[in-house]
Motif scaffolding. Structure first.
Motif, PDB file in Angstrom:
ATOM      1  N   THR A 169      51.866 -35.950  -2.255  1.00 60.10           N
ATOM      2  CA  THR A 169      51.315 -34.883  -2.897  1.00 60.10           C
ATOM      3  C   THR A 169      51.166 -33.872  -1.654  1.00 60.10           C
ATOM      4  N   LEU A 170      50.668 -34.025  -0.490  1.00 60.37           N
ATOM      5  CA  LEU A 170      50.669 -33.194   0.468  1.00 60.37           C
ATOM      6  C   LEU A 170      51.950 -32.317   0.813  1.00 60.37           C
ATOM      7  N   ALA A 171      52.952 -33.294   0.700  1.00 59.29           N
ATOM      8  CA  ALA A 171      54.319 -32.528   1.197  1.00 59.29           C
ATOM      9  C   ALA A 171      54.486 -31.430   0.250  1.00 59.29           C
ATOM     10  N   GLY A 172      54.248 -31.592  -1.108  1.00 63.97           N
ATOM     11  CA  GLY A 172      54.669 -30.540  -1.984  1.00 63.97           C
ATOM     12  C   GLY A 172      53.699 -29.271  -1.723  1.00 63.97           C
ATOM     13  N   GLU A 173      52.379 -29.367  -1.147  1.00 68.59           N
ATOM     14  CA  GLU A 173      51.781 -28.290  -1.009  1.00 68.59           C
ATOM     15  C   GLU A 173      51.832 -27.548   0.435  1.00 68.59           C
ATOM     16  N   VAL A 174      52.501 -27.977   1.259  1.00 69.36           N
ATOM     17  CA  VAL A 174      52.642 -27.424   2.501  1.00 69.36           C
ATOM     18  C   VAL A 174      53.972 -26.966   2.860  1.00 69.36           C
ATOM     19  N   ALA A 175      54.851 -27.380   2.230  1.00 72.59           N
ATOM     20  CA  ALA A 175      56.363 -27.185   2.650  1.00 72.59           C
ATOM     21  C   ALA A 175      56.693 -25.716   2.833  1.00 72.59           C
ATOM     22  N   ARG A 176      56.172 -24.864   1.994  1.00 76.89           N
ATOM     23  CA  ARG A 176      56.687 -23.640   2.174  1.00 76.89           C
ATOM     24  C   ARG A 176      56.026 -22.917   3.276  1.00 76.89           C
ATOM     25  N   ASP A 177      54.946 -23.540   4.043  1.00 76.33           N
ATOM     26  CA  ASP A 177      54.700 -23.083   5.180  1.00 76.33           C
ATOM     27  C   ASP A 177      55.132 -23.424   6.465  1.00 76.33           C
ATOM     28  N   GLY A 178      56.120 -24.248   6.272  1.00 72.11           N
ATOM     29  CA  GLY A 178      57.040 -24.578   7.359  1.00 72.11           C
ATOM     30  C   GLY A 178      56.456 -26.177   7.801  1.00 72.11           C
ATOM     31  N   VAL A 179      55.642 -26.835   7.269  1.00 74.66           N
ATOM     32  CA  VAL A 179      54.998 -28.124   7.493  1.00 74.66           C
ATOM     33  C   VAL A 179      55.641 -29.046   6.576  1.00 74.66           C
ATOM     34  N   THR A 180      56.070 -30.308   7.378  1.00 72.50           N
ATOM     35  CA  THR A 180      56.444 -31.322   6.495  1.00 72.50           C
ATOM     36  C   THR A 180      55.650 -32.499   6.690  1.00 72.50           C
ATOM     37  N   ALA A 181      55.634 -33.506   5.577  1.00 73.18           N
ATOM     38  CA  ALA A 181      54.913 -34.640   5.569  1.00 73.18           C
ATOM     39  C   ALA A 181      55.605 -35.796   4.880  1.00 73.18           C
ATOM     40  N   ASN A 182      55.743 -36.796   6.000  1.00 77.30           N
ATOM     41  CA  ASN A 182      56.639 -38.193   5.662  1.00 77.30           C
ATOM     42  C   ASN A 182      56.001 -39.390   5.983  1.00 77.30           C
ATOM     43  N   ILE A 183      56.324 -40.341   5.220  1.00 75.24           N
ATOM     44  CA  ILE A 183      55.869 -41.662   5.416  1.00 75.24           C
ATOM     45  C   ILE A 183      56.855 -42.387   6.342  1.00 75.24           C
ATOM     46  N   VAL A 184      56.561 -43.283   7.170  1.00 74.18           N
ATOM     47  CA  VAL A 184      57.541 -44.249   7.869  1.00 74.18           C
ATOM     48  C   VAL A 184      56.951 -45.532   7.714  1.00 74.18           C
ATOM     49  N   LEU A 185      57.645 -46.466   7.267  1.00 74.25           N
ATOM     50  CA  LEU A 185      57.383 -47.899   7.193  1.00 74.25           C
ATOM     51  C   LEU A 185      57.803 -48.912   8.080  1.00 74.25           C
ATOM     52  N   PRO A 186      57.291 -49.676   8.775  1.00 68.52           N
ATOM     53  CA  PRO A 186      58.054 -50.815   9.760  1.00 68.52           C
ATOM     54  C   PRO A 186      58.181 -51.984   8.993  1.00 68.52           C
ATOM     55  N   GLY A 187      59.227 -52.698   9.163  1.00 64.27           N
ATOM     56  CA  GLY A 187      59.460 -54.059   8.707  1.00 64.27           C
ATOM     57  C   GLY A 187      58.930 -54.804   9.627  1.00 64.27           C
ATOM     58  N   ARG A 188      59.578 -55.943  10.137  1.00 66.93           N
ATOM     59  CA  ARG A 188      59.177 -56.909  11.325  1.00 66.93           C
ATOM     60  C   ARG A 188      59.542 -56.222  12.707  1.00 66.93           C
ATOM     61  N   ILE A 189      58.529 -55.413  13.041  1.00 65.42           N
ATOM     62  CA  ILE A 189      59.009 -54.839  14.350  1.00 65.42           C
ATOM     63  C   ILE A 189      58.126 -55.721  15.638  1.00 65.42           C
ATOM     64  N   ALA A 190      58.610 -56.306  16.410  1.00 62.80           N
ATOM     65  CA  ALA A 190      58.178 -57.115  17.553  1.00 62.80           C
ATOM     66  C   ALA A 190      56.976 -56.228  18.375  1.00 62.80           C
ATOM     67  N   THR A 191      55.738 -56.652  17.893  1.00 61.42           N
ATOM     68  CA  THR A 191      54.552 -55.764  18.528  1.00 61.42           C
ATOM     69  C   THR A 191      53.421 -56.861  18.382  1.00 61.42           C
ATOM     70  N   ASP A 192      52.195 -56.628  19.100  1.00 61.03           N
ATOM     71  CA  ASP A 192      51.305 -57.711  19.113  1.00 61.03           C
ATOM     72  C   ASP A 192      50.723 -57.903  17.761  1.00 61.03           C
ATOM     73  N   ARG A 193      50.626 -56.830  16.959  1.00 56.97           N
ATOM     74  CA  ARG A 193      50.472 -57.040  15.615  1.00 56.97           C
ATOM     75  C   ARG A 193      51.046 -58.123  14.827  1.00 56.97           C
ATOM     76  N   ILE A 194      52.325 -58.213  14.881  1.00 55.62           N
ATOM     77  CA  ILE A 194      53.248 -58.866  14.308  1.00 55.62           C
ATOM     78  C   ILE A 194      53.059 -60.286  14.854  1.00 55.62           C
ATOM     79  N   ARG A 195      52.982 -60.406  16.097  1.00 57.52           N
ATOM     80  CA  ARG A 195      52.887 -61.760  16.579  1.00 57.52           C
ATOM     81  C   ARG A 195      51.417 -62.554  16.332  1.00 57.52           C
ATOM     82  N   PHE A 196      50.548 -61.502  15.987  1.00 52.99           N
ATOM     83  CA  PHE A 196      49.314 -62.097  15.577  1.00 52.99           C
ATOM     84  C   PHE A 196      49.393 -62.493  14.092  1.00 52.99           C
ATOM     85  N   LEU A 197      49.933 -61.894  13.178  1.00 51.53           N
ATOM     86  CA  LEU A 197      50.038 -62.149  11.858  1.00 51.53           C
ATOM     87  C   LEU A 197      51.083 -63.391  11.767  1.00 51.53           C
ATOM     88  N   ASP A 198      51.932 -63.487  12.561  1.00 51.93           N
ATOM     89  CA  ASP A 198      52.968 -64.688  12.736  1.00 51.93           C
ATOM     90  C   ASP A 198      51.913 -66.033  12.993  1.00 51.93           C
TER      91      ASP A 198
END
Length: 261
Positions: A169-198
């Motif tokens: 929703t935000l992305a549609g509001e701010v784009a004409r001002d030169g601002v972008t809004a995006n989501i990035v989602l990780p899969g199984r990335i080797a971090t302490d968080r993933i080790r904890f979940l495993d």
């Protein structure tokens, strides 16, 4: 490729963790000035040292994201040191593993405050400056659970998904001002968080961590867990001038893990 980040100011939340630290270091190598936020002062100092060793500038902010009153103080400190925030990396820690049913409402409220309300409030604080300058990047890291809910991660699945709706929703509001809004989602990335979940899954299922890790790896088409640097590379591109026409998107960095289109 020159990503056009030299002299830009980036605020990276969760900078003491595996993903946040890799993102901060990658942006620093591209010439950005870094404001690093994390609740863990020791991990934060380590991330800052890495940035400085790479020739970058780093401002360390020990920051409890759930404390909304702290937002003004910390952002003012960034503005005093570097000027306005050009790149905001919304990267928060994850809640404990839980099923969906039977959770105390207080648990939902606690993590909604720390994972959702804090992100929205912080973005609202830095966004006017981005719009006034005619340039900005708001990049929010979530989880593969927003596309394919992960069993026993109900709080994460639900709360992170709310950020996807907000960001789009935000992305549609701010784009004409030169601002972008995006989501990035990780899969199984080797971090302490993933080790904890495993480890937690291994305990629940009466298996070894190696068995759990092997089963997870088997479900990933590229045949391995990702590296934090691989995730950071995608985030850095989205923060760049080259990504000016990428807006309102959900970018998967998962090695093909998520089966849906």
């Amino acid at each position: 490729m020159d990503l056009g980040l030299k002299g830009r100011t980036a605020l990276v939340l969760g900078a003491g963790g595996g993903l946040g630290g890799a993102i901060a270091l990658t942006l620093a190598r591209e010439g950005a000035r870094l404001a690093l936020a994390d609740l863990d002062a020791t991990a934060l100092a380590k991330a800052a040292a890495a940035v400085k060793a790479a020739g970058g500038e780093a401002l360390e902010l020990v920051w409890d994201l759930a404390d909304l009153a702290a937002i003004e103080h910390h952002v003012a400190a960034i503005e005093a040191r570097f000027g306005g925030v050009d790149i905001l990396i919304n990267n928060t820690g994850g809640p404990p593993p839980t099923p969906a049913a039977g959770q105390d409402p207080a648990l939902w409220q606690k993590h909604f405050q720390g994972m959702v309300v804090s992100v929205i409030a912080l973005t609202d604080r830095v966004l006017p400056g981005m719009r006034a300058r005619g340039w900005g990047r708001i990049i929010t890291s979530t989880s593969s659970g927003v596309v394919a809910p992960i069993p026993n991660l109900a709080v994460s699945n639900a709360l992170r998904l709310s950020l996807v709706g907000w960001s789009k929703t935000l992305a549609g509001e701010v784009a004409r001002d030169g601002v972008t809004a995006n989501i990035v989602l990780p899969g199984r990335i080797a971090t302490d968080r993933i080790r904890f979940l495993d480890e937690q899954r291994a305990k629940r299922e009466g298996k070894s961590v190696a068995e759990v890790s092997a089963a997870s790896t088997a479900s990933i088409p590229v045949g391995r867990y990702g590296e934090p640097q691989e995730y950071a590379n995608v985030v850095a591109f989205l923060a760049s001038t080259a990504a000016s026409y990428v807006n309102g998107s959900v970018i998967r960095v998962d090695g093909g893990l998520i089966a849906s289109i």
